[in-house]
Design a protein around this motif. Structure first.
Motif, PDB file in Angstrom:
ATOM      1  N   LEU A  77      36.029 -48.550 -19.252  1.00 36.56           N
ATOM      2  CA  LEU A  77      34.681 -48.996 -19.065  1.00 36.56           C
ATOM      3  C   LEU A  77      33.916 -47.864 -19.434  1.00 36.56           C
ATOM      4  CD1 LEU A  77      34.660 -51.255 -15.850  1.00 36.56           C
ATOM      5  CD2 LEU A  77      34.851 -51.955 -18.419  1.00 36.56           C
ATOM      6  N   VAL A  78      34.202 -46.577 -19.134  1.00 36.61           N
ATOM      7  CA  VAL A  78      33.095 -45.629 -19.107  1.00 36.61           C
ATOM      8  C   VAL A  78      33.163 -44.821 -20.670  1.00 36.61           C
ATOM      9  CG1 VAL A  78      32.883 -43.134 -18.427  1.00 36.61           C
ATOM     10  CG2 VAL A  78      33.255 -44.819 -16.753  1.00 36.61           C
ATOM     11  N   ASP A  79      34.338 -45.315 -21.337  1.00 41.22           N
ATOM     12  CA  ASP A  79      34.383 -44.734 -22.746  1.00 41.22           C
ATOM     13  C   ASP A  79      33.742 -45.467 -23.883  1.00 41.22           C
ATOM     14  OD1 ASP A  79      35.393 -42.557 -21.649  1.00 41.22           O
ATOM     15  OD2 ASP A  79      37.365 -42.905 -22.116  1.00 41.22           O
ATOM     16  N   ASN A  80      33.738 -47.005 -23.659  1.00 43.82           N
ATOM     17  CA  ASN A  80      33.527 -47.921 -24.603  1.00 43.82           C
ATOM     18  C   ASN A  80      32.164 -48.667 -24.624  1.00 43.82           C
ATOM     19  OD1 ASN A  80      36.236 -48.069 -26.413  1.00 43.82           O
ATOM     20  ND2 ASN A  80      36.734 -47.608 -24.291  1.00 43.82           N
TER      21      ASN A  80
ATOM     22  N   PHE B  15      16.999 -47.432 -20.663  1.00 47.65           N
ATOM     23  CA  PHE B  15      17.996 -47.155 -20.890  1.00 47.65           C
ATOM     24  C   PHE B  15      18.532 -45.888 -21.135  1.00 47.65           C
ATOM     25  CE2 PHE B  15      21.966 -47.297 -23.796  1.00 47.65           C
ATOM     26  CZ  PHE B  15      22.845 -48.223 -23.176  1.00 47.65           C
ATOM     27  N   GLY B  16      19.276 -45.379 -20.061  1.00 44.35           N
ATOM     28  CA  GLY B  16      19.592 -43.910 -20.220  1.00 44.35           C
ATOM     29  C   GLY B  16      18.583 -43.025 -19.788  1.00 44.35           C
TER      30      GLY B  16
ATOM     31  N   LEU C  98      22.580 -37.511 -19.460  1.00 41.75           N
ATOM     32  CA  LEU C  98      22.381 -39.100 -19.651  1.00 41.75           C
ATOM     33  C   LEU C  98      22.523 -39.554 -21.060  1.00 41.75           C
ATOM     34  CD1 LEU C  98      18.891 -39.343 -17.568  1.00 41.75           C
ATOM     35  CD2 LEU C  98      21.123 -39.988 -16.857  1.00 41.75           C
ATOM     36  N   TRP C  99      22.352 -38.722 -22.042  1.00 41.57           N
ATOM     37  CA  TRP C  99      22.717 -39.159 -23.376  1.00 41.57           C
ATOM     38  C   TRP C  99      24.001 -38.581 -23.829  1.00 41.57           C
ATOM     39  CZ3 TRP C  99      17.451 -39.684 -26.851  1.00 41.57           C
ATOM     40  CH2 TRP C  99      16.514 -40.180 -26.170  1.00 41.57           C
TER      41      TRP C  99
ATOM     42  N   GLY D 292      26.498 -42.398 -22.721  1.00 40.49           N
ATOM     43  CA  GLY D 292      27.422 -42.095 -21.894  1.00 40.49           C
ATOM     44  C   GLY D 292      27.250 -42.745 -20.526  1.00 40.49           C
ATOM     45  N   SER D 293      25.928 -42.378 -20.054  1.00 37.16           N
ATOM     46  CA  SER D 293      25.405 -42.883 -18.665  1.00 37.16           C
ATOM     47  C   SER D 293      25.549 -44.410 -18.389  1.00 37.16           C
ATOM     48  CB  SER D 293      24.111 -42.215 -18.348  1.00 37.16           C
ATOM     49  OG  SER D 293      23.106 -42.509 -19.219  1.00 37.16           O
ATOM     50  N   GLU D 294      25.390 -44.950 -19.536  1.00 40.84           N
ATOM     51  CA  GLU D 294      25.170 -46.425 -19.453  1.00 40.84           C
ATOM     52  C   GLU D 294      26.360 -47.320 -19.660  1.00 40.84           C
ATOM     53  OE1 GLU D 294      22.624 -48.120 -18.150  1.00 40.84           O
ATOM     54  OE2 GLU D 294      20.805 -46.767 -18.068  1.00 40.84           O
ATOM     55  N   ARG D 295      27.305 -46.616 -20.288  1.00 43.23           N
ATOM     56  CA  ARG D 295      28.494 -47.496 -20.540  1.00 43.23           C
ATOM     57  C   ARG D 295      29.152 -48.201 -19.528  1.00 43.23           C
ATOM     58  NH1 ARG D 295      29.334 -43.106 -24.944  1.00 43.23           N
ATOM     59  NH2 ARG D 295      28.441 -44.157 -26.909  1.00 43.23           N
TER      60      ARG D 295
END
Lengths: 189, 197, 441, 197
Positions: A45-48, A63-64, A105-106, A175-178
């Motif tokens: 979940l965190v990587d994709n 977003f982010g 965050l990005w 990264g912070s929103e995946r």
């Protein structure tokens, strides 16, 4: 006689335990899978970029830590030295920085184009177009030292087949929103 | 008699166990790449990219541009040059490893001596719907040329990802041991897709 | 002769069919428990390597309790083994009541009596190495760049490890004293078991490592290379000669003697597991009188032993007494094993290895059925495949489709072995009697 | 009662002494372990078989060129160059040669990593392919003002092949150990200063 009774007792006990175990399996199998796969599912979940969040044309989305708005998506037709049937596409965003901690965050910022079939294109390095000085890419913006309230102009260049230009939509994942990502709708949608 | 029968049984069991021991897949096999097989000219469709081998050439020397200067690269074996056409499937991806597996399973990785060329060689970025040509270059022993397989995958140690395995087929050897049709020098200075740089 | 071959196979499947829900549930409990303790141990290791290692004992203990419990579950369907147990317990006392005592106390008794000898044996054969390997992998995963933790196993080479053993030994003494005083008896029993496993775990694992050092040291003497080179030349006449089509050194560097040794241990492992099964079932067979009587010489040795000063005897007994009674079942197990016939033994070896082999191929087959995916997705999927067929690392067979079958197979082989001599005796008494066939009804 | 207590005390003492003795023995064995390392001296004229490699020493010399096989030197700095023919004996391409030769020289800090270069075209540490002999140069930078050594003293290392490693069960080459020392006389620098880009 007693031995036989005992055997019968054991047999009944075994039946009871068999039934109990069968019920327990209903709980244990999902539980074991959950315990064993917890870390892997979390990583997945965190990587994709898995689940889209649609943003209507002309609107901006938080977003982010910042507000993202798609300002333009256009093809640069008529360029030479490109393989036949291809066209460069430019996606422009205006991002109002909220939380300035972009480096966290990005992290892993990914801008892509997604067509109707769900195929994804990443920015290309094969085409270089001249751009105004204040235009950055998502990655370079991370290190720009932007402050809260700054508006960043981001541009990414893609190379896509001509036949998908009508259905492609820009998307952004950080990264912070995946596993969520933004999917920007066009005017005609 | 009974003792003899037991002995025979024991030998059979030992042979069976040896077979089981040898053929049991281990961790490296279990998480190894999943092969997608094909031959020269086929479009081999993997998970993230598809590839078609156009032609295979052999040469004693290669000519290449290095920082604006032409270099001639020699080898202790023979250069094998595989021209391929890639396309991505669902998403833009990078194809970064290839190797040449000879008939005796000796594995020759893609050469690192051409890493100064950055276009048309590995790693290659490919996008969905866009064909892209590239050259794969290997240095191999001449006797490992015939009945070889070219292995192409998106990254090194791609666990349980697809790996294109394209069989080259037999290659006749000329009298000096080199594969038939080996040219003296192949020119790599021209881009593989015919487009100007 | 054919019956030796078919009977255990039939019995395996009957056992599996009768008990599979219980067995699978047990395997699952073992997986969850083991994983939990492994996480705790690994996290603790980041604070203190020694404490991590001590907690690792719980992982090994979980594995062993699950294995022992699975074997015990099958007992009602194993008449010959039960008959042997009854016989060993002594018909005179007729204590069948013990069988019906409450589940918790039975478990505690089973664990304390059957587990420890099994554990010692398990450790002695190096199976604990698998647990240690998993532990290193988990800690390595947690600190991918090796920061902080470093090598969590460095404590194994530390002489301070002795303290860990001493502490657990002291706690064990305390627990034993508390147990005698009464009160929460089963709780203290568990403490005793954990302490004993800890010191067996640490002690035996470290001894096995030091043993390797010592063997390595002997091997490094000058005599040995000469011998080795000679043996190498005899076993590998080809590889020393240069062959023109290049043969990679991976192939030639593994010589025939290494291969033979590997094959020997490959075939020995099922036999060891059978002995361990016998150990689990035969925990009541602890009387050494029978064994002492086997050789008069041993008897005389026993008499002479009694003349040794008492303090020396105390010292020896302090280290050995527990183990004398523990290793006797092994001796008995070996006796059973060896007397059960060539066909049965070979059925065991090939069958056990076949289960192993099929599990590995099933794993591979599943990867081909599922097909290629990106690494993140396969990480998730592999957990499911591992649940079915055991870990891909193949150092702990805990797949729910494999482990119950393995346990049933071992129990079936042992049951057949126990039934064999009796059947033969019956056959001798009444040559045409179909008594053997009636037995497995 | 008293008798029993004394006996137990003695047992404890015996146990203590026994444990101490065991630790002492282990310690002594450890000390032996450290001291026994005595490896043979290898002749530079003969081929040397290590696990993965077949080595044939060629020459050693000190050079003060700016470029040696493409590697750059500070003005006035010198380098110790050791050229040898290396053949990969394994089944796959590899560059596992960084630990192969370890300089044992007072003038070279053993921690200094040499450049390892393919002499054909100056590629820095490329993979070498199965069964293909290549001439490689190990180049150690000499400290400023260091005296030119008369000979190069090297430890030749070897690894052993394991079908499965202890941790993951993957095949590979492990446990480096010295198989011998090699003493190569350092000759004059060759006139044909090759390798400039």
């Amino acid at each position: 006689m007693t031995a036989q009774d005992l055997a019968q007792d054991n047999r009944l006990g075994e039946k009871k335990w068999r039934r109990r175990s069968l019920w327990a399996l209903l709980v244990l199998i999902p539980l074991t899978l959950a315990v064993e796969a917890y870390d892997s599912v979390k990583a997945l979940l965190v990587d994709n970029d898995l689940f889209e969040r649609r943003v209507a044309w002309g609107e901006s989305a938080h977003f982010g830590g910042s507000d993202w708005k798609l300002t333009d998506l256009r093809g640069a037709f008529g360029m030479k030295n490109l393989p036949p049937g291809t066209v460069p596409v430019l996606a422009d965003f205006a991002v109002t920085v909220g939380n300035p901690d972009l480096q966290n965050l990005w992290l892993g910022c990914k801008v892509m184009l997604i067509d109707a079939e769900g195929r994804r294109w990443l920015p290309t390095s094969a085409v270089r177009l001249n751009a105004p000085d204040n235009v950055q890419t998502c990655i370079s913006a991370i290190f720009s030292g932007a402050k809260t309230g700054d508006v960043l102009n981001l541009r990414e260049t893609f190379l896509v087949p001509k036949d998908v230009t009508n259905t492609i939509r820009p998307a952004v994942g950080v990264g912070s929103e995946r596993p969520y990502f933004l999917l920007f709708q066009m005017e005609k949608d | 008699m009974r003792r003899l029968a037991n002995l025979v049984l024991l030998l059979v069991a030992v042979a069976l166990c040896y077979g089981l021991q040898m053929s049991k897949p281990h961790y490296a096999d279990l998480i190894g790449p999943i092969p997608v097989r094909g031959k020269v000219g086929d479009v081999v469709v993997g998970r993230s990219f598809e590839v078609r081998v156009e032609k295979v050439q052999f040469a004693r020397k290669l000519r290449a541009d290095r920082y604006g200067e032409t270099k001639v690269l020699t080898t202790g074996g023979v250069w094998a040059l595989v021209t391929v056409e890639f396309a991505a499937r669902d998403a833009s991806t990078v194809v970064s490893t290839a190797s040449w597996r000879g008939p005796t399973r000796l594995t020759y990785d893609h050469t690192e001596r051409l890493s100064f060329i950055n276009n048309g060689f590995l790693p290659v970025t490919v996008d969905p719907g866009l064909q892209k040509k590239a050259r794969l270059v290997f240095e191999v022993r001449p006797e490992e040329v015939g009945n070889a397989t070219v292995l192409i995958s998106s990254k090194l140690l791609a666990a349980l990802d697809s790996q294109a395995e394209i069989s080259i087929g037999p290659v006749a050897a000329s009298s000096d041991g080199m594969p038939a049709g080996t040219v003296d020098t192949l020119d790599l200075t021209q881009p593989v897709d015919g487009l100007p740089k | 002769m054919l019956a030796d071959f078919t009977k255990p196979l039939g019995l395996t499947f009957r056992l599996w069919w009768r008990f599979w829900p219980q067995l699978v549930a047990m395997v699952l409990l073992g997986i969850v428990g083991g994983d939990l303790f492994m996480q705790i141990a690994a996290r603790t290791a980041f604070v203190n390597h020694m404490a991590g290692l001590a907690l690792l004992t719980l992982v090994a203990l979980t594995q062993l309790i699950v294995t022992v419990a699975m074997f015990q579950m099958l007992l009602p369907a194993l008449p010959a083994i039960r008959a042997a147990q009854e016989a060993a317990r002594g018909q005179t006392s007729g204590e069948t009541g013990a069988e019906t005592s409450s589940g918790a106390s039975r478990l505690a008794r089973m664990v304390s009596v059957a587990l420890l000898p099994f554990f010692a044996y398990y450790a002695a054969w190096g199976f604990l190495g698998d647990t240690v390997r998993q532990y290193s992998r988990v800690t390595l995963d947690m600190a991918p760049f090796g920061e902080g933790a470093g090598n969590v196993l460095d404590v194994l080479d530390s002489r301070w490890l002795i303290f860990s053993v001493v502490i657990s030994w002291l706690v064990r003494r305390l627990a034993q004293a508390m147990q005698k005083r009464g009160g929460a008896k089963s709780f203290w029993q568990i403490v005793v078991v954990i302490c004993e496993t800890n010191w067996i775990f640490v002690g035996l694992y470290v001894i096995s490592r030091w043993k390797d050092d010592i063997v390595g040291w002997i091997m490094s003497r000058n005599i040995f290379p000469t011998l080795q080179a000679a043996a190498h030349g005899v076993a590998n006449p080809v590889s020393t000669a240069f062959a023109d089509p290049m043969v990679p050194v991976e192939v030639t560097s593994i010589d025939t003697s290494t291969k033979l040794i590997a094959l020997f241990f490959f075939m020995l492992l099922p036999v060891i597991w059978l002995v361990m099964t016998a150990l689990i079932y035969g925990y009541d067979v602890r009387d050494d009188k029978g064994l002492l009587r086997v050789h008069e010489r041993v008897e005389r040795l026993g008499a002479r032993y009694r003349t040794i000063p008492k303090f020396m005897r105390d010292f020896v007994e302090h280290f050995i007494s527990g183990y004398r009674s523990r290793y006797l079942p092994i001796a008995n197990g070996v006796r059973i094993t060896l007397s059960s016939g060539v066909v049965l033994m070979l059925t065991l070896i090939v069958g056990y290895r076949l289960i192993d082999w099929l599990a590995a191929w099933a794993w591979l087959g599943m990867t081909r059925i599922i097909g290629p995916h990106d690494l993140d997705t396969w990480q998730v999927l592999s957990e499911g495949v591992s649940l079915l067929f055991g870990s891909a690392f193949q150092d702990s067979s805990t797949g729910i489709l494999v482990e119950p079958l393995r346990i049933c197979f071992l129990a079936a082989i042992l049951e057949t072995a126990f039934a064999l001599p009796k059947r033969r005796a019956v056959e001798i008494a009444q040559p045409a009697g179909p008594a053997g066939a009636a037995q497995d009804a | 009662m008293l008798e029993s207590a004394r006996s137990r005390l003695k047992a404890w003492a015996a146990a203590g002494i026994g444990t101490a003795a065991a630790i002492a023995v282990a310690g002594v064995l450890g000390a032996f372990e450290a001291r026994h390392a005595q490896v043979p001296v290898l002749a530079p004229a003969n081929p040397i078989e290590t696990g993965q490699w077949l080595l044939q020493p060629v020459k050693a010399y000190v050079s003060s060129e700016k470029y040696i096989y493409g590697t750059l030197r500070k003005p006035g700095a010198k380098a110790l160059v050791f050229e040898l023919d290396m053949t990969n004996r394994t089944a796959t391409s590899t560059k596992d040669y960084f630990e192969l030769l370890q300089a044992n020289q007072p003038t070279i800090d053993p921690a200094t990593k040499p450049y390892i270069v393919l002499t054909r075209d100056g590629t820095l540490s490329p993979e070498l392919h199965p069964g293909m002999t290549e001439r490689m140069a190990y180049i150690w930078d000499l400290p400023d003002g260091a005296a030119v050594p008369a000979s190069l003293d090297l430890n030749v290392m070897s690894k052993i092949y394991k079908q499965r490693d202890n941790l993951y069960g993957l095949p590979g080459w492990f446990n480096p150990s010295a198989i011998g020392t090699l003493d190569v006389p350092v000759g004059p620098a060759p006139d044909n200063a090759e390798g400039q880009p």
